[in-house]
Design a protein around this motif. Structure first.
Motif, PDB file in Angstrom:
ATOM      1  N   ARG A 109       0.852  -1.192   0.000  1.00 21.53           N
ATOM      2  CA  ARG A 109       0.000   0.000   0.000  1.00 21.53           C
ATOM      3  C   ARG A 109       0.890   1.246   0.000  1.00 21.53           C
ATOM      4  N   ASN A 110       1.461   1.560  -1.170  1.00 18.72           N
ATOM      5  CA  ASN A 110       2.388   2.686  -1.292  1.00 18.72           C
ATOM      6  C   ASN A 110       1.696   3.978  -1.703  1.00 18.72           C
ATOM      7  N   GLY A 111       0.387   3.951  -1.884  1.00 16.86           N
ATOM      8  CA  GLY A 111      -0.306   5.140  -2.365  1.00 16.86           C
ATOM      9  C   GLY A 111      -0.263   6.307  -1.401  1.00 16.86           C
ATOM     10  N   TYR A 112      -0.332   6.045  -0.100  1.00 19.43           N
ATOM     11  CA  TYR A 112      -0.327   7.142   0.877  1.00 19.43           C
ATOM     12  C   TYR A 112       1.013   7.874   0.873  1.00 19.43           C
ATOM     13  N   GLY A 113       2.108   7.124   0.873  1.00 15.00           N
ATOM     14  CA  GLY A 113       3.420   7.775   0.865  1.00 15.00           C
ATOM     15  C   GLY A 113       3.658   8.569  -0.396  1.00 15.00           C
ATOM     16  N   LEU A 114       3.273   8.019  -1.558  1.00 14.38           N
ATOM     17  CA  LEU A 114       3.454   8.731  -2.820  1.00 14.38           C
ATOM     18  C   LEU A 114       2.589   9.980  -2.880  1.00 14.38           C
ATOM     19  N   THR A 115       1.350   9.891  -2.423  1.00 20.23           N
ATOM     20  CA  THR A 115       0.469  11.065  -2.413  1.00 20.23           C
ATOM     21  C   THR A 115       1.016  12.156  -1.498  1.00 20.23           C
ATOM     22  N   ALA A 116       1.545  11.774  -0.348  1.00 14.40           N
ATOM     23  CA  ALA A 116       2.131  12.762   0.563  1.00 14.40           C
ATOM     24  C   ALA A 116       3.294  13.475  -0.091  1.00 14.40           C
ATOM     25  N   LEU A 117       4.138  12.738  -0.815  1.00 12.83           N
ATOM     26  CA  LEU A 117       5.296  13.353  -1.468  1.00 12.83           C
ATOM     27  C   LEU A 117       4.859  14.342  -2.532  1.00 12.83           C
ATOM     28  N   VAL A 118       3.894  13.974  -3.364  1.00 11.81           N
ATOM     29  CA  VAL A 118       3.434  14.864  -4.435  1.00 11.81           C
ATOM     30  C   VAL A 118       2.784  16.126  -3.852  1.00 11.81           C
ATOM     31  N   LEU A 119       1.912  15.944  -2.881  1.00 10.18           N
ATOM     32  CA  LEU A 119       1.263  17.118  -2.264  1.00 10.18           C
ATOM     33  C   LEU A 119       2.270  18.020  -1.580  1.00 10.18           C
ATOM     34  N   GLY A 120       3.285  17.425  -0.942  1.00 10.17           N
ATOM     35  CA  GLY A 120       4.299  18.229  -0.283  1.00 10.17           C
ATOM     36  C   GLY A 120       5.112  19.054  -1.254  1.00 10.17           C
ATOM     37  N   ILE A 121       5.470  18.466  -2.399  1.00 13.04           N
ATOM     38  CA  ILE A 121       6.258  19.200  -3.395  1.00 13.04           C
ATOM     39  C   ILE A 121       5.446  20.357  -3.976  1.00 13.04           C
ATOM     40  N   VAL A 122       4.209  20.083  -4.377  1.00 15.94           N
ATOM     41  CA  VAL A 122       3.367  21.138  -4.954  1.00 15.94           C
ATOM     42  C   VAL A 122       3.098  22.235  -3.929  1.00 15.94           C
ATOM     43  N   GLY A 123       2.798  21.849  -2.703  1.00 19.79           N
ATOM     44  CA  GLY A 123       2.531  22.858  -1.679  1.00 19.79           C
ATOM     45  C   GLY A 123       3.748  23.711  -1.374  1.00 19.79           C
ATOM     46  N   ALA A 124       4.942  23.108  -1.348  1.00 10.85           N
ATOM     47  CA  ALA A 124       6.163  23.880  -1.072  1.00 10.85           C
ATOM     48  C   ALA A 124       6.451  24.874  -2.185  1.00 10.85           C
ATOM     49  N   VAL A 125       6.187  24.480  -3.435  1.00  7.59           N
ATOM     50  CA  VAL A 125       6.423  25.403  -4.560  1.00  7.59           C
ATOM     51  C   VAL A 125       5.430  26.567  -4.514  1.00  7.59           C
ATOM     52  N   LEU A 126       4.170  26.263  -4.273  1.00 15.89           N
ATOM     53  CA  LEU A 126       3.167  27.328  -4.248  1.00 15.89           C
ATOM     54  C   LEU A 126       3.305  28.238  -3.035  1.00 15.89           C
ATOM     55  N   SER A 127       3.923  27.763  -1.984  1.00 14.36           N
ATOM     56  CA  SER A 127       4.010  28.563  -0.753  1.00 14.36           C
ATOM     57  C   SER A 127       4.878  29.805  -0.919  1.00 14.36           C
ATOM     58  N   VAL A 128       5.800  29.793  -1.888  1.00 15.07           N
ATOM     59  CA  VAL A 128       6.681  30.952  -2.087  1.00 15.07           C
ATOM     60  C   VAL A 128       6.189  31.832  -3.220  1.00 15.07           C
ATOM     61  N   MET A 129       5.024  31.536  -3.773  1.00 15.93           N
ATOM     62  CA  MET A 129       4.444  32.360  -4.831  1.00 15.93           C
ATOM     63  C   MET A 129       3.338  33.219  -4.225  1.00 15.93           C
ATOM     64  N   CYS A 130       3.476  34.505  -4.431  1.00 13.44           N
ATOM     65  CA  CYS A 130       2.618  35.461  -3.723  1.00 13.44           C
ATOM     66  C   CYS A 130       1.139  35.172  -3.951  1.00 13.44           C
ATOM     67  N   PHE A 131       0.732  34.977  -5.201  1.00 10.26           N
ATOM     68  CA  PHE A 131      -0.688  34.856  -5.502  1.00 10.26           C
ATOM     69  C   PHE A 131      -1.225  33.452  -5.260  1.00 10.26           C
TER      70      PHE A 131
END
Length: 343
Positions: A109-131
């Motif tokens: 059941r690797n779906g939870y770990g993979l989903t966490a990684l993808v969401l973390g990467i996208v969230g970290a990138v968007l966090s430094v964008m003002c809008f």
């Protein structure tokens, strides 16, 4: 020391039989010669009489042979070889591994770990964008939740990617913190007016593109800076250019900047342009001989400059003049009529 008789060698039921020369007469194990097999031919040295499925027509080894028949006349199969922790198998072949669910091993059941990684990467990138910082908070929280669940599943041995779950958990925390900090900075900036374009807006909304000001009207800015375009006139024969066809004309106008505010204004980035086409793609050539506004304009001071632009088409009846007093100010627009050249 007395001689002791040798101990008898134990009988090995699995050893091949010794070569015995054939004997004439009744077959061994029978009382008479009726219904007996024919005499066996001699064997070559080293030949196993019972190889390849008991040769020479025998249905089984003779009594006392390598496989003594049990009661009932049936020969048992060789015993299965047992392996620790596995089911029985044929000799030389291990049994099938037994999974936690009775021989069936489920997919990890690797779906939870993979989903966490993808969401973390996208969230970290968007966090430094003002809008897009506002999206970093929910994405970061979701990455934290999926990362925690993925780590728990990995500890139970149901997944094989605990590293991805941990990375997603860490990135989720980073995305949440950075997004929250960015939102705080934006809120403080709005509260303090740092993002307000007050210095770049005219009050009231005067001289916009498509609704220009007229000669002598003034555009006023929030900071107290005022711009006026006036005194439109023919520059006269001494300053008016002449082409080979003699069809070029010119117009002269005065731009005045006045500082009515409380701070000194920098005019190094002030811009004055004139256009004869509606799209405003080709600015008219300035032949006034000066480089435009520059330097500082103190509170209460004003500065005026004359501009002379070439009008190639004699049928042009008006020219649009665009003025920006600095790089942080919007442009204001004037519609100026082309003066009739003096005779």
């Amino acid at each position: 020391m007395s001689d002791q008789p040798d101990s008898p060698v134990p009988h090995n039921p699995w050893a091949p039989p010794a070569d015995v020369p054939p004997q004439a007469g009744p077959a061994a194990g029978t009382s008479d010669g009726a219904d007996t097999d024919p005499p066996l031919p001699p064997l070559a040295p080293g030949t196993d009489r019972y190889a390849d499925g008991f040769l020479y027509g025998h249905q089984g080894p003779p009594p006392g042979g390598p496989y003594p028949p049990p009661p009932g006349g049936a020969y048992p199969p060789p015993p299965y070889e047992q392996f620790p922790g596995a089911g029985g198998g044929y000799p030389g072949y291990p049994g099938y591994p037994m999974g936690p669910y009775g021989g069936w091993t489920p997919s990890p059941r690797n779906g939870y770990g993979l989903t966490a990684l993808v969401l973390g990467i996208v969230g970290a990138v968007l966090s430094v964008m003002c809008f897009f910082a506002v999206l970093g908070v929910p994405l970061g929280i979701a990455a934290i939740v999926f990362g925690i669940v993925g780590r728990r599943i990995a500890k139970r041995g149901e997944s094989t990617n605990p590293g991805q779950a941990l990375a997603g958990l860490i990135l989720g925390v980073v995305a949440t913190v950075l997004s929250a900090a960015m939102l705080v900075v934006i809120g403080v900036s709005v509260g303090n007016g740092w993002l307000d374009e007050g210095d770049g807006m005219r009050v009231p909304d005067q001289g916009r593109y498509g609704s220009p000001l007229s000669v002598g009207e003034t555009a006023k800015y929030d900071g107290g800076l005022q711009v006026t375009v006036a005194d439109v006139r023919d520059p006269g024969p001494a300053q008016a250019p002449k082409s080979t066809e003699g069809s070029d004309s010119a117009m002269k106008f005065t731009v005045t900047l006045k500082n009515t505010g409380s701070r000194t204004e920098n005019l190094d980035y002030a811009d004055v342009s004139a256009y004869a086409d509606e799209a405003g793609d080709n600015p008219l050539k300035d032949i006034s001989g000066q480089d435009g506004f520059s330097g500082q304009l103190a509170p209460g001071a004003e500065r005026s400059l004359d501009f002379i632009v070439v009008v190639p088409d004699p049928s042009t009846d008006s020219v649009e003049v665009d003025v920006s007093p600095g790089d942080s100010y919007d442009y204001a627009y004037w519609d100026l009529p082309v003066p009739v050249p003096a005779d």
